[in-house]
Motif scaffolding. Structure first.
Motif, PDB file in Angstrom:
ATOM      1  N   VAL A   1      -9.986  31.831  26.996  1.00 54.17           N
ATOM      2  CA  VAL A   1     -10.728  30.616  27.420  1.00 54.17           C
ATOM      3  C   VAL A   1      -9.633  29.323  27.416  1.00 54.17           C
ATOM      4  O   VAL A   1      -9.953  28.417  28.537  1.00 54.17           O
ATOM      5  N   VAL A   2      -8.851  29.134  26.550  1.00 61.03           N
ATOM      6  CA  VAL A   2      -8.023  28.013  26.662  1.00 61.03           C
ATOM      7  C   VAL A   2      -6.915  28.265  27.782  1.00 61.03           C
ATOM      8  O   VAL A   2      -6.556  27.112  28.415  1.00 61.03           O
ATOM      9  N   GLU A   3      -6.711  29.561  28.195  1.00 62.75           N
ATOM     10  CA  GLU A   3      -5.977  29.880  29.417  1.00 62.75           C
ATOM     11  C   GLU A   3      -6.405  29.498  30.392  1.00 62.75           C
ATOM     12  O   GLU A   3      -5.854  28.586  31.683  1.00 62.75           O
ATOM     13  N   LYS A   4      -7.834  29.373  30.672  1.00 66.23           N
ATOM     14  CA  LYS A   4      -8.524  28.884  31.632  1.00 66.23           C
ATOM     15  C   LYS A   4      -8.629  27.473  31.868  1.00 66.23           C
ATOM     16  O   LYS A   4      -8.594  26.776  32.794  1.00 66.23           O
ATOM     17  N   MET A   5      -8.937  26.810  30.572  1.00 68.03           N
ATOM     18  CA  MET A   5      -8.716  25.238  30.665  1.00 68.03           C
ATOM     19  C   MET A   5      -7.282  24.920  30.902  1.00 68.03           C
ATOM     20  O   MET A   5      -7.243  23.525  31.732  1.00 68.03           O
ATOM     21  N   LEU A   6      -6.173  25.531  30.697  1.00 69.71           N
ATOM     22  CA  LEU A   6      -5.092  25.041  31.038  1.00 69.71           C
ATOM     23  C   LEU A   6      -4.599  25.324  32.580  1.00 69.71           C
ATOM     24  O   LEU A   6      -3.867  24.627  33.237  1.00 69.71           O
ATOM     25  N   ASP A   7      -5.390  26.194  33.041  1.00 68.75           N
ATOM     26  CA  ASP A   7      -5.237  26.630  34.634  1.00 68.75           C
ATOM     27  C   ASP A   7      -5.826  25.435  35.227  1.00 68.75           C
ATOM     28  O   ASP A   7      -5.418  25.045  36.460  1.00 68.75           O
ATOM     29  N   ALA A   8      -6.922  25.030  34.738  1.00 70.18           N
ATOM     30  CA  ALA A   8      -7.791  23.798  35.350  1.00 70.18           C
ATOM     31  C   ALA A   8      -6.817  22.429  35.164  1.00 70.18           C
ATOM     32  O   ALA A   8      -6.815  21.658  36.062  1.00 70.18           O
ATOM     33  N   ASP A   9      -6.236  22.388  34.080  1.00 66.86           N
ATOM     34  CA  ASP A   9      -5.289  21.026  33.989  1.00 66.86           C
ATOM     35  C   ASP A   9      -4.240  21.473  32.941  1.00 66.86           C
ATOM     36  O   ASP A   9      -4.253  21.394  31.791  1.00 66.86           O
ATOM     37  N   ALA A  10      -3.261  21.758  33.546  1.00 68.57           N
ATOM     38  CA  ALA A  10      -1.866  22.325  32.788  1.00 68.57           C
ATOM     39  C   ALA A  10      -1.307  21.417  31.663  1.00 68.57           C
ATOM     40  O   ALA A  10      -0.561  21.774  30.904  1.00 68.57           O
ATOM     41  N   ARG A  11      -1.670  20.219  31.998  1.00 66.31           N
ATOM     42  CA  ARG A  11      -0.985  18.917  31.126  1.00 66.31           C
ATOM     43  C   ARG A  11      -2.240  18.467  30.149  1.00 66.31           C
ATOM     44  O   ARG A  11      -2.017  17.479  29.619  1.00 66.31           O
ATOM     45  N   ASN A  12      -3.108  19.008  29.754  1.00 66.31           N
ATOM     46  CA  ASN A  12      -4.274  18.666  28.917  1.00 66.31           C
ATOM     47  C   ASN A  12      -3.919  18.848  27.328  1.00 66.31           C
ATOM     48  O   ASN A  12      -3.724  20.189  27.002  1.00 66.31           O
ATOM     49  N   PHE A  13      -3.228  18.112  26.896  1.00 61.04           N
ATOM     50  CA  PHE A  13      -2.695  18.257  25.390  1.00 61.04           C
ATOM     51  C   PHE A  13      -3.711  18.560  24.296  1.00 61.04           C
ATOM     52  O   PHE A  13      -3.274  19.430  23.341  1.00 61.04           O
ATOM     53  N   HIS A  14      -4.977  18.312  24.678  1.00 55.34           N
ATOM     54  CA  HIS A  14      -5.953  18.788  23.758  1.00 55.34           C
ATOM     55  C   HIS A  14      -5.966  20.378  23.891  1.00 55.34           C
ATOM     56  O   HIS A  14      -6.075  20.970  22.789  1.00 55.34           O
ATOM     57  N   ALA A  15      -6.036  20.781  25.174  1.00 53.57           N
ATOM     58  CA  ALA A  15      -5.923  22.267  25.106  1.00 53.57           C
ATOM     59  C   ALA A  15      -4.671  22.849  24.560  1.00 53.57           C
ATOM     60  O   ALA A  15      -4.805  24.290  23.898  1.00 53.57           O
ATOM     61  N   TRP A  16      -3.666  22.230  24.733  1.00 46.57           N
ATOM     62  CA  TRP A  16      -2.317  22.913  24.211  1.00 46.57           C
ATOM     63  C   TRP A  16      -2.567  22.987  22.902  1.00 46.57           C
ATOM     64  O   TRP A  16      -1.883  23.808  21.977  1.00 46.57           O
ATOM     65  N   ASN A  17      -3.073  21.788  22.032  1.00 48.67           N
ATOM     66  CA  ASN A  17      -3.094  21.698  20.631  1.00 48.67           C
ATOM     67  C   ASN A  17      -3.785  23.068  20.086  1.00 48.67           C
ATOM     68  O   ASN A  17      -3.693  23.433  19.192  1.00 48.67           O
TER      69      ASN A  17
ATOM     70  N   LEU B   1     -16.909  21.096  27.838  1.00 50.54           N
ATOM     71  CA  LEU B   1     -15.590  20.632  28.027  1.00 50.54           C
ATOM     72  C   LEU B   1     -15.247  20.663  29.623  1.00 50.54           C
ATOM     73  O   LEU B   1     -14.097  20.128  29.850  1.00 50.54           O
ATOM     74  N   LYS B   2     -15.796  21.461  30.284  1.00 46.24           N
ATOM     75  CA  LYS B   2     -15.528  21.452  31.630  1.00 46.24           C
ATOM     76  C   LYS B   2     -15.904  20.326  32.244  1.00 46.24           C
ATOM     77  O   LYS B   2     -15.044  19.906  33.168  1.00 46.24           O
ATOM     78  N   GLN B   3     -16.670  19.492  31.660  1.00 45.55           N
ATOM     79  CA  GLN B   3     -16.959  18.024  32.329  1.00 45.55           C
ATOM     80  C   GLN B   3     -15.973  16.992  31.446  1.00 45.55           C
ATOM     81  O   GLN B   3     -15.929  15.874  31.931  1.00 45.55           O
ATOM     82  N   HIS B   4     -15.764  17.194  30.068  1.00 46.18           N
ATOM     83  CA  HIS B   4     -15.222  16.320  29.184  1.00 46.18           C
ATOM     84  C   HIS B   4     -14.107  17.002  28.597  1.00 46.18           C
ATOM     85  O   HIS B   4     -14.515  17.279  27.381  1.00 46.18           O
ATOM     86  N   PRO B   5     -12.952  17.358  29.127  1.00 47.39           N
ATOM     87  CA  PRO B   5     -11.961  18.252  28.972  1.00 47.39           C
ATOM     88  C   PRO B   5     -11.107  17.477  27.517  1.00 47.39           C
ATOM     89  O   PRO B   5     -10.156  18.277  26.933  1.00 47.39           O
ATOM     90  N   LYS B   6     -11.332  16.172  27.363  1.00 49.38           N
ATOM     91  CA  LYS B   6     -10.370  15.387  26.671  1.00 49.38           C
ATOM     92  C   LYS B   6     -11.091  14.719  25.656  1.00 49.38           C
ATOM     93  O   LYS B   6     -10.629  13.607  25.069  1.00 49.38           O
ATOM     94  N   VAL B   7     -12.220  15.084  25.096  1.00 48.76           N
ATOM     95  CA  VAL B   7     -13.055  14.680  24.010  1.00 48.76           C
ATOM     96  C   VAL B   7     -12.707  15.465  22.806  1.00 48.76           C
ATOM     97  O   VAL B   7     -13.046  16.584  22.652  1.00 48.76           O
ATOM     98  N   TYR B   8     -12.127  14.684  21.848  1.00 46.64           N
ATOM     99  CA  TYR B   8     -11.775  15.275  20.729  1.00 46.64           C
ATOM    100  C   TYR B   8     -12.800  16.305  19.675  1.00 46.64           C
ATOM    101  O   TYR B   8     -12.641  17.610  19.395  1.00 46.64           O
ATOM    102  N   VAL B   9     -14.039  15.684  19.710  1.00 43.26           N
ATOM    103  CA  VAL B   9     -15.187  16.072  18.769  1.00 43.26           C
ATOM    104  C   VAL B   9     -15.572  17.409  19.222  1.00 43.26           C
ATOM    105  O   VAL B   9     -15.937  18.196  18.678  1.00 43.26           O
TER     106      VAL B   9
END
Length: 293
Positions: free
Chosen positions: A101-117, A58-66
């Protein structure tokens, strides 16, 4: 269904984590071969390793659904069992960690809707989840850091609905605060659609005449300062049409005619300035000019 095949799926997924067939095959190996022959502690270790694998991917591919989907699958299959750090079991320990973990992901990209979901999924399913008021404060921080964060605004609407439905927040007072927050965002960046979409949602929770008149006046002031603002003009048309649809009996003939004239003028200007959507504005204008039955 061998360990060699399992290792091959790891190698393949490191090369291309979007291969959902490989993820499915990997899960089949785990559930049909590895898990039945393992103790609960070994199952937990295997799933923990897969959580680490997905985090790396996910750190390399943060918007891959699977990848996100496989992470959910791992959490849902963690067995119950005690640990030294958490006597209530591996399951609770893993769920608690996920929010971090998901907070760290949103710190990296606060607009990543995958992480918000995914965050909504965690909050809805973890035991002893933080209260909605805590999540409301979290969205405030994210929005204040960047008004152009549609996912944070969307999350805020979900949390507010929950708080209102559960009676944990005064609806009238909090809505007034929300209008003040969104107005600050409008004046900061009148071209940001996230703000206007949230404002439309707020209007939709009330739609009373006094509210519409107040917000129309506020947006008109902004339009006077930003005369070419597409979102100001679109919103004025939307809310003036809403007044005509919902509150026509409370309007005088003169007021009704003035609203129609205002909408027509705004739509004509939008048709000229926003050429890509010209026909849409002309269609609305034609609808306004059609005699009412």
């Amino acid at each position: 269904m061998s360990s060699d095949a399992f290792n091959s799926t790891t190698a393949l997924l490191r090369m291309n984590p979007e291969l959902y067939t490989v993820w499915n095959y990997r899960r089949n190996i785990m559930t049909q071969t590895m898990f039945p022959a393992s103790e609960p502690a070994e199952v937990n270790d295997a799933l923990t390793e897969d959580l680490s694998l997905t985090f790396t991917l996910l750190k390399q591919h943060p918007k891959v659904y699977v990848i996100w989907n496989h992470r959910r699958w791992c959490l849902e299959n963690v067995p119950d069992g005690p640990t030294e750090d958490d006597p209530q079991g591996w399951k609770m320990a893993n769920w608690k960690k996920e929010l971090f973990v998901v907070e760290k992901m949103l710190d990296a990209d606060a607009r990543n809707f995958h992480a918000w979901n995914y965050r909504r999924y965690i909050l809805a399913n973890m035991a002893n989840a933080p209260p909605p008021s805590t999540e409301l404060a979290y969205t405030t921080r994210k929005i204040e850091a960047n008004f152009s964060n549609f996912s944070a605004w969307h999350q805020r609407s979900k949390v507010l609905n929950t708080l209102w439905e559960e009676g944990k927040l005064d609806e009238k007072t909090s809505k007034q605060s929300e209008f003040e927050l969104v107005q600050n965002a409008m004046y900061t960046d009148p071209d940001d659609q996230s703000v206007w979409i949230y404002h439309a949602w707020l209007i939709g929770t009330g739609e009373d005449a006094s509210l519409l008149h107040r917000e129309i006046a506020s947006i008109q002031e902004l339009l006077d300062e930003q005369p070419d603002s597409k979102w100001c003009m679109e919103s004025l048309v939307r809310y003036k049409r809403l007044l005509l649809r919902k509150h026509r009996p409370s309007l005088s003939v003169v007021e009704g005619e003035q609203l129609l004239q205002d909408c027509s003028a705004l739509l004509a200007k939008l048709a000229e300035t926003d050429r890509l959507r010209r026909q849409r504005y002309l269609d609305i204008l034609q609808e306004l000019q059609r005699p009412s039955s």
